[in-house]
Design an enzyme around this catalytic site. Structure first.
Site, PDB file in Angstrom:
ATOM      1  N   GLU A  60       5.610   6.280   1.059  1.00 31.54           N
ATOM      2  CA  GLU A  60       6.371   5.555   2.085  1.00 31.54           C
ATOM      3  C   GLU A  60       7.825   5.317   1.697  1.00 31.54           C
ATOM      4  O   GLU A  60       8.734   5.530   2.497  1.00 31.54           O
ATOM      5  CB  GLU A  60       5.721   4.207   2.401  1.00 31.54           C
ATOM      6  CG  GLU A  60       4.497   4.301   3.308  1.00 31.54           C
ATOM      7  CD  GLU A  60       3.264   4.766   2.578  1.00 31.54           C
ATOM      8  OE1 GLU A  60       3.291   4.784   1.334  1.00 31.54           O
ATOM      9  OE2 GLU A  60       2.278   5.111   3.250  1.00 31.54           O
ATOM     10  N   HIS A 129      -3.908  -4.243   7.171  1.00 31.12           N
ATOM     11  CA  HIS A 129      -3.580  -3.439   8.345  1.00 31.12           C
ATOM     12  C   HIS A 129      -3.214  -4.297   9.557  1.00 31.12           C
ATOM     13  O   HIS A 129      -3.200  -3.804  10.668  1.00 31.12           O
ATOM     14  CB  HIS A 129      -4.762  -2.530   8.720  1.00 31.12           C
ATOM     15  CG  HIS A 129      -4.951  -1.391   7.779  1.00 31.12           C
ATOM     16  ND1 HIS A 129      -5.319  -1.557   6.466  1.00 31.12           N
ATOM     17  CD2 HIS A 129      -4.798  -0.054   7.945  1.00 31.12           C
ATOM     18  CE1 HIS A 129      -5.408  -0.377   5.879  1.00 31.12           C
ATOM     19  NE2 HIS A 129      -5.091   0.552   6.750  1.00 31.12           N
TER      20      HIS A 129
END
Lengths: 326, 363, 371
Positions: A60, A129
Site C-alpha cells: 500500500e 475492515h
C-alpha cells in the site's frame, strides 16, 4: 440514465474519467483482471488495458508512493487502497510527500492524484475492515477529503476529485456500496469539492452528517417530522476543505445542531464543525451542540458491532435534548 | 532409502568494479570516456566544487547563517559519477547527501544554500525542472522514483530515473516495496545505494546481516552489483551501463557504491560519540578527490597551476553564491499560503488574513 | 591548545603560498584529514592534520605566504560533552531553570455537562435588549434562560427615555426591511390597466392573484429564489403567493400555496380564513414561510404607485394601487372609466428589465380581460 448503486456509479465515473483524459490511470491490488474486490473497476481493464489499469503487488505505501511519482510526471493516478484500514500505512507518503509536494517546490511539482478506499463499518466484516479515518486525513494540510452519500453524488464527486489538481482522499462508504440504486446520469458533470449539500430543509434543528450515517440521519429526520419537528439535514460531503458557511447559516436559522458521525468522538471532524459553529455562530445557538458518534473505542468485532454504530435512536435522543431548549 | 536429493534453484553473484585504486593507479582497463583526460578533469572539477561548497555550508551553519546541514565529505564520487552518467532528460531522485549530483545536473549553488538555509525557493530549480528535491524521510522517495520511471515506460519515452539512497535506507519498507515494483514492471530505473558505512551512529554491519546491500536487488528480481564508491571513473561506468540497460527495456539495476562518510552525519551530530577517529583517518587515504588527482598526475594531465586556479575558481564561485544567498530576503509571510493548494480554499484565505490584518487579530 | 606548524614540504622548500582552507574553525578533524592546500614551487599540496582535534583557529588567508615551521592551525581539545548539541536537526533552546509548581489536584468529575445559565441565543438577545440576565428567571431545562424568558422581561421593561422597544412583528419588519435594503438591487416598473369593463363585485384581490399567475407563466424568472452566497437561483414550479396584509399593528404576508392550481372560490376562502387567524394571533409560523413571490394590494388603503420591499430570497413583488377614475378617448369621444395602477418591484441582481416588463405585460393583459 441507468439505475446504479454507489459502487456502479464509481465505476461509471472511473470509465468516464479514463475516457476523457488519457492521463488518468487506475492502480491498486486486484483492480485490473479482478475488477476490484468490490467490482468498482469492473470492465475497465478489458477496455483500457494494462497501460492504464495496473494490478500492483501487495504494497500500500508503495502504491501511494509510485502514484506520487506518476502524478509529478504528469499522470493522474487513481490509487485504490483495498480497505481504509490498510491506508494507515500510506499516511507517511500522503502526509510527508503528496500533501506538501506543491508547497515545498513552490508549484514546480504538483500531485494531482486520488486515493480511493472503502471506509466505514456496518458490513459485519472481520476486524480492521471497518475503519473511519477521515479525521486523520482532514487534519493534514494540502489534502482534500471527500465522502459521497449517494450514487449520483459519488459519480459527480469522483469526477471532480480526479480532475482536481491536488491530492484527494476519496472515502467510499462500504455500507452504501450496494445499499440503494438511483438514476445516475453519466453526463460528465463534476460536483464542487468545497460545498455541503442540504438534503432536507428544515426549521427546528440542523443535522449534520456524512457518508453512510446519512441513512440514520435521514431516517431520524423522517421520524421527527411525524412529531412535528422539522429537521434540516446537511451532507457535509467534502470534509476538507470544510464549507462551514452552509452549516453556520443553517444553525443561524434553526438554533440547534446535532452532528452525526461513525468515527470515534474525540478529535473527529464533528469536533471541528462544532468549534467553527461555536466560533462563528455562537449567538444563534439555543441549545448545546450535540455529537452522536462512535465511541472512543475500537470498532468491536461483528457480533457487537451494532452497539457501536450510532443508531437512529441515539440521533433522536440527541435532537430531543436540543428541542428542550427554546 | 537414499538420501534426499537437494537441487539448487537459485544462486546469485555480486560483481564488484574498481578501475582506479587509492593510489590513482588503473587496476582495470579504462573505459572510453576515461581515456579522454578532459572528461576526467570535468569530473575532478565537479568533485572539488562539491567539496568547496560543502566546507562553506558547514562554515555558514557554524556561524548561524545556514540550518542543519548534511555534509557529503568523502562521497563526492558517488554523486558526481552518477550524475555524469545521466542524460539531461533523465530524472534524478536524490536523498539529501547528493549535492555533487545536483550541482552537476544544473541546480545552482545558491539554490542549494537556499534549501539548506530553510527557503523553499531552493527546491524550485531553474535548471533541471523535473529533478526531485532532497528527501528527508529516509527511503520514502524511492517509490516516487519508481513512479517516475513507470511514467517514462507508459509513455514510451527513452528516459530513466536515477534514485540515490543510503545504507540505512535499505532497511526501510518503502525501499523494499519500490524495488519489488520496479522489478515487476521492469521500470527504467537505476537505484544507487550510497553506502557510506554509517546511518548516524549505526555502522553498516549492524544495519543488515546481508553480506552486501546490493543483493537486496536479488530479492526483487533485478540486477545487482557493487562498485568502489570512491572511484569516480568506476561509478560513472557502472551507472552508464545500468542506464543503457534501463533505457533498452532490460530492467532496473541496484548499484551499491561503497564509500565512507568522512564527516559527521550532519552539523548537529558529533560522530566522536560512537566512532573512532582512527578509523576515519584510515579512510582518508581512500578518498575520491585525492585519488583522481593522483591518477591525473600519473598521466601528467593535471598541473599545479590548474590545481591552484581550480581552487580559486571554486572558492570564488561558492563565495559569490553564498553572498547572494545571504543577501536574499526571506519570502513574505503570506507565501506560507501560496501553493498549499492550486486554489486557496475560503477557510485558508481567512487564516491568511491573520497575517495581513493590521494587528493580526481574529475577527 | 595545540599549535600545528607548517611541516617540511621537502625538496628544501622554505615557504609556500596558502591556496585554500579545507576546514573551518570549530570543525572536528581527524588525523590525515586535509586541512589546507598550499602551493609550492612545484605543486599544490594538501597538508593533512597531524592529529584529531577541534580547530580553534586558522592562521592565514588564501594568498598568504607561510614559512615552513610557522603556525598555521591551532587546535583546542574540548570534551565531547561540551559540544553535544543533543539533537540531530535544528537547535533546541535551552530553557531557564524554573521553580517547580506544586501539583494542583484535578477538579472532581462533575455532571455530564453543566446546565447553561442562558443559551447563547438568549444571551445575545438579552445583550441586544440591554437586559441583565440576573434579573430573569429561566424556564428552560435546568433553569436555563430561554429567548422567550428574555422577551417576556423585555415586554415589561420601560425604556425611560421616550423610546419604545420594537417587538414581535414590528421588530421583524425592522430587521427584514433593513436586510432587504442592503441586499436587494431594487428596480420598479409601473403601468396601469383600464378595468372599467369589469363586472360589478369583481373580487379585485383574486383578479390580481390571477394576474400574478399569468405573469409568472409568461416569465418564470420572477417566481424564483436567489441564493446570493452561491450566486444561484432556483425556479419554482408552483406559485406560493405571499399576500401582504395589514392587520392591526402589523404587516403580515401569509402564503397561499400553489395558487395556480386553485379555484377563485378556494382562494377567496383561504384569504378570509387567514385574515381571521392572523387577527386572532392564531397563525402558524409555517403559514408565513417560503413565499415564491408576493402581492401587495396596498391600493385598498391608498396610493397609486409604490416601490415595495422585496424580502429575500424572493426576487419580485407586485403592488396594486388604488383604483382611480380616468378618461379614455374612444372614437374621438371622452369616456370616463377606471384604471388600476400596478407597480412591479424586482431584484435587478437576478431579473432583467425585459423579464420584468414581460411579467408585467402578461399581468396587465390578464387584468384587461373582462373576467
Amino acid at each position: 440514465m441507468s439505475e446504479l448503486n454507489l459502487v456502479q456509479a464509481i465505476g461509471t465515473a472511473l470509465r468516464r474519467a479514463m475516457t476523457e483524459d488519457a492521463r488518468v490511470l487506475l492502480l491498486g491490488e486486484d483492480v485490473g483482471l479482478n475488477g476490484g474486490v468490490f467490482r468498482a473497476s469492473d470492465g475497465l481493464y478489458k477496455s483500457f488495458g494494462d497501460g492504464r489499469v495496473l494490478d500492483t503487488p501487495l504494497a500500500e505505501a508503495g502504491i501511494v508512493g509510485i502514484s506520487i511519482g506518476l502524478a509529478v510526471q504528469g499522470f493522474r493516478p487513481v490509487a485504490e487502497i483495498q480497505f481504509a484500514g490498510f491506508a494507515y500505512t500510506c499516511i507517511d507518503q500522503l502526509l510527508n510527500h503528496a500533501s506538501r509536494m506543491r508547497a515545498r517546490t513552490r508549484g514546480r511539482f504538483t500531485c494531482p492524484m486520488v486515493v480511493r478506499t472503502p471506509a466505514g463499518g456496518g458490513i459485519h466484516a472481520v476486524e480492521h475492515h471497518s475503519e473511519s479515518p477521515e479525521a486523520i486525513f482532514a487534519h493534514i494540510p494540502g489534502l482534500k477529503v471527500v465522502t459521497p452519500s449517494s450514487p449520483q453524488r459519488a459519480y459527480g464527486l469522483l469526477l471532480s476529485a480526479i480532475r482536481d489538481p491536488d491530492p484527494v482522499i476519496f472515502l467510499e462508504p462500504t455500507r452504501l456500496y450496494r445499499a440503494a440504486r438511483e438514476a445516475v446520469s453519466d453526463d460528465g458533470v463534476g460536483l464542487p469539492l468545497d460545498r455541503c449539500n442540504i438534503l432536507r430543509s428544515g426549521r427546528d434543528v440542523t443535522l449534520v452528517s456524512w457518508g453512510a450515517m446519512l441513512i440514520e440521519t435521514l431516517e431520524a429526520a423522517e421520524r421527527l417530522a411525524s412529531d412535528n419537528i422539522d429537521a434540516e439535514v446537511i451532507d457535509v460531503t467534502t470534509l476538507k476543505p470544510l464549507d462551514s458557511t452552509t452549516i453556520v447559516d443553517s444553525v443561524a436559522r434553526t438554533g440547534r445542531l446535532v452532528i452525526v458521525h461513525e468515527a470515534p468522538m474525540t478529535c473527529g471532524v464533528g469536533a471541528e464543525i462544532a468549534a467553527r459553529v461555536a466560533s462563528r455562530g455562537l449567538g444563534s445557538l439555543l441549545a448545546p451542540i450535540e455529537r452522536v458518534t462512535g465511541f472512543d473505542t475500537m470498532m468491536p468485532y461483528p457480533r457487537t458491532e451494532a452497539f457501536y454504530m450510532p443508531g437512529v435512536d441515539r440521533v433522536l435522543a440527541a435532537v430531543r435534548r436540543t428541542m428542550g431548549y427554546t | 532409502m537414499g538420501a534426499a536429493t537437494v537441487t539448487t534453484v537459485a544462486q546469485f553473484t555480486i560483481p564488484f568494479t574498481r578501475i582506479v585504486d587509492a593510489d590513482g593507479e588503473a587496476v582495470a582497463g579504462l573505459p572510453a570516456f576515461a581515456e579522454d583526460q578532459n572528461q576526467l578533469i570535468a569530473l575532478y572539477r565537479a568533485m572539488v566544487l562539491t567539496r568547496t561548497f560543502d566546507a562553506k555550508a558547514i562554515a555558514l551553519q557554524r556561524t548561524g547563517r545556514l540550518g542543519t546541514y548534511a555534509s557529503s565529505l568523502g562521497q563526492e564520487a558517488v554523486a558526481v559519477g552518477a550524475a555524469a552518467a545521466m542524460r539531461p532528460t533523465d530524472v534524478l531522485v536524490p536523498s539529501y547527501r547528493e549535492h555533487g549530483a545536483q550541482l552537476w545536473r544544473g541546480v545552482t549553488l545558491k539554490e542549494l544554500f537556499l534549501y539548506w538555509g530553510g527557503d523553499e525557493r531552493g527546491n524550485d530549480f531553474a535548471g533541471p525542472r523535473q529533478d526531485f528535491p532532497c528527501c528527508v524521510p529516509v527511503g520514502s522517495h524511492v517509490p516516487h522514483a519508481v513512479g517516475a520511471a513507470l511514467a517514462f515506460r507508459l509513455r514510451g519515452e527513452k528516459r530513466a530515473a536515477v534514485c540515490v539512497f543510503g545504507d540505512g535506507a535499505t532497511s526501510k519498507g518503502d525501499v523494499a516495496e519500490a524495488l519489488n515494483m520496479a522489478g515487476v514492471w521492469k521500470a527504467p530505473i537505476v537505484f544507487i545505494i550510497n553506502n557510506n558505512g554509517w546511518a548516524i551512529s549505526m555502522p553498516r554491519a549492524k544495519q543488515s546481516a546481508a553480506e552486501t546491500l546490493a543483493q537486496k536487488a536479488i530479492a526483487a528480481g533485478i540486477a545487482a552489483e557493487q562498485v568502489d564508491g570512491n572511484d569516480v571513473i568506476a561509478v560513472r561506468l557502472v551507472v552508464e551501463r545500468a542506464l543503457e540497460r534501463a533505457r533498452s527495456d532490460c530492467g532496473p539495476t541496484v548499484i551499491e557504491a561503497v564509500t565512507y562518510r568522512l564527516s559527521d552525519h550532519t552539523t548537529a551530530d558529533d560522530a566522536r560519540r560512537y566512532r573512532d577517529d582512527a578509523e576515519v583517518s584510515i579512510h582518508w587515504a581512500e578518498e575520491p578527490i585525492a585519488r583522481l588527482r593522483r591518477h591525473l598526475a600519473r598521466r601528467e594531465a593535471w598541473s599545479k597551476e590548474q590545481e591552484e586556479a581550480l581552487l580559486e575558481t571554486c572558492h570564488r564561485d561558492v563565495e559569490e553564491a553564498a553572498a547572494s544567498y545571504l543577501e536574499t530576503p526571506p519570502l513574505p509571510p503570506t507565501q506560507i499560503f501560496d501553493h498549499v493548494y492550486a486554489v486557496l480554499p475560503a477557510d485558508l484565505a481567512e487564516q491568511r488574513e491573520l497575517l495581513t490584518s493590521p494587528r493580526g487579530e481574529e475577527r | 591548545m595545540n599549535t600545528f606548524n607548517l611541516p617540511d614540504l621537502g625538496e628544501g622548500l622554505q615557504e609556500a603560498e596558502l591556496v585554500s582552507w579545507h576546514v573551518n574553525v570549530g570543525d572536528h578533524v581527524v588525523a590525515d584529514q586535509p586541512l589546507v592546500s598550499v602551493e609550492t614551487a612545484k605543486a599544490v599540496v594538501e597538508v593533512p592534520s597531524p592529529c584529531s582535534g577541534r580547530i580553534a583557529r586558522l592562521i592565514g588567508e588564501p594568498g598568504d605566504i607561510i614559512k615552513v615551521g610557522a603556525p598555521i592551525v591551532e587546535f583546542t581539545d574540548d570534551g565531547i560533552a561540551d559540544q553535544d548539541a543533543g539533537t540531530v536537526v535544528g537547535t533546541l533552546p535551552r530553557v531557564p531553570h524554573y521553580e517547580k509548581q506544586p501539583h494542583l489536584q484535578a477538579v472532581a468529575e462533575g455532571a455530564e455537562h453543566l446546565p447553561m445559565k442562558a443559551s447563547p441565543a438568549a444571551r445575545a438577545l438579552a445583550h441586544e435588549l440591554g437586559i441583565s440576565l440576573t434579573s430573569i428567571e429561566g424556564t428552560g431545562p435546568g433553569g436555563t434562560i430561554t429567548r422567550a424568558d428574555v422577551e417576556a422581561k423585555a415586554d415589561t421593561k420601560p425604556q425611560g427615555d421616550g423610546y419604545e422597544l420594537l417587538r414581535g412583528v414590528r421588530r421583524a419588519m425592522a430587521v427584514n426591511m433593513a436586510r432587504s435594503a442592503i441586499e436587494v438591487a431594487s428596480s420598479t416598473v409601473s403601468d396601469e390597466v383600464l378595468i372599467g369593463h369589469w363586472p360589478r363585485h369583481t373580487d379585485v384581490t383574486v383578479r390580481l392573484i390571477r394576474a400574478v399567475v399569468a405573469g409568472c407563466r409568461a416569465e418564470p424568472a420572477l417566481n424564483a429564489w436567489f441564493d446570493k452566497a452561491r450566486m444561484a437561483r432556483k425556479f419554482h414550479a408552483n406559485i406560493d403567493l405571499g399576500l401582504a396584509m395589514n392587520i392591526g399593528d402589523g404587516l403580515f404576508a401569509p402564503v397561499l400555496r400553489n395558487v395556480a392550481a386553485r379555484t377563485d372560490r378556494d382562494i377567496r376562502a383561504s384569504i378570509d380564513a387567514l385574515k381571521q387567524d392572523i387577527a386572532a394571533r392564531k397563525v402558524e409560523p409555517a403559514t408565513l414561510a417560503g413565499p415564491t413571490i408576493t402581492l401587495s394590494n396596498f391600493g385598498m388603503l391608498g396610493g397609486r404607485e409604490a416601490s415595495l420591499a422585496i424580502v429575500p430570497p424572493q426576487v419580485a413583488i407586485l403592488g396594486a394601487g388604488r383604483i382611480f377614475d380616468t378618461v379614455q378617448p374612444v372614437n374621438g369621444e371622452i369616456r370616463i372609466t377606471k384604471a388600476l395602477p400596478l407597480s412591479l418591484t424586482f431584484d435587478h441582481r437576478v431579473v432583467t428589465g425585459a423579464e420584468a416588463v414581460r411579467f408585467l405585460s402578461a399581468a396587465l393583459a390578464e387584468l384587461a380581460k373582462p373576467t
